[in-house]
Motif scaffolding. Sequence first.
Motif, mmCIF file in Angstrom:
data_model
loop_
_atom_site.group_PDB
_atom_site.id
_atom_site.type_symbol
_atom_site.label_atom_id
_atom_site.label_comp_id
_atom_site.label_asym_id
_atom_site.label_seq_id
_atom_site.Cartn_x
_atom_site.Cartn_y
_atom_site.Cartn_z
ATOM 1 N N GLN A 37 0.853 -1.185 0.000
ATOM 2 C CA GLN A 37 0.000 0.000 0.000
ATOM 3 C C GLN A 37 0.886 1.230 0.000
ATOM 4 N N GLN A 41 -2.849 5.443 -0.869
ATOM 5 C CA GLN A 41 -3.489 4.723 -1.966
ATOM 6 C C GLN A 41 -4.095 3.411 -1.475
ATOM 7 N N LYS A 42 -4.682 2.682 -2.393
ATOM 8 C CA LYS A 42 -5.371 1.461 -1.996
ATOM 9 C C LYS A 42 -4.401 0.300 -1.837
ATOM 10 N N VAL A 43 -4.897 -0.738 -1.208
ATOM 11 C CA VAL A 43 -4.118 -1.958 -1.007
ATOM 12 C C VAL A 43 -4.022 -2.696 -2.343
ATOM 13 N N MET A 89 3.894 0.549 2.384
ATOM 14 C CA MET A 89 3.653 -0.390 3.479
ATOM 15 C C MET A 89 3.413 -1.751 2.843
#
Lengths: 116, 109
Positions: A37, A41-43, A89
């Motif tokens: 991620q 932003q999105k996973v 992440m």
Amino acid sequence: EPEVTQTPSHQVTQMGQEVILRCVPISNHLYFYWYRQILGQKVEFLVSFYNNEISEKSEIFDDQFSVERPDGSNFTLKIRSTKLEDSAMYFCASSQRRLAPTDTQYFGPGTRLTVL
Amino acid sequence: LAKTTQPISMDSYEGQEVNITCSHNNIATNDYITWYQQFPSQGPRFIIQGYKTKVTNEVASLFIPADRKSSTLSLPRVSLSDTAVYYCLVDNYGQNFVFGPGTRLSVLP
């Protein structure tokens, strides 16, 4: 309650260096996953792993990435030559079975990778 | 490859029911729909999963119409601690897991 653990919690590295992110999935789980991620932003799915081999991977998971289950407990993600855009992440997840009724992916707390 | 769309953000007040809808127009026959909750700097946490009609557990309900092109997560009586990002996940078996863009729910006192 059993949980997925990840180490380190934060990794700082220089561009071009290799990094290994470590995960300990829940002990009786058979499927393992890596997601990333980017901040804000999105996973994004990277890869899934079952029976000691990759079962699915996304376009993001190119030759710079590899996964391994070196022993009975650890599941690792290696980035061979990090780029600035790898800063994100990284979440490990595990599930007992392939996504199915009553099954769940359990996520770890994540490793924040910072590439300088 | 199924893709999902969700509202970017929603605001609610404590004690209200919140409904978040996810669109997945290209969902395949074998796909399941799963919702996750994510707090800052934490991994996503499973909320609920379903295939069709209605599913309810101790924290939420999931409504899926017959055509399965959308799904609605319903959170009854939200509290401040429900402030989080909610993701809709469609399982593309044999392809990629696709998280929706997420809906940032803010619960106000």
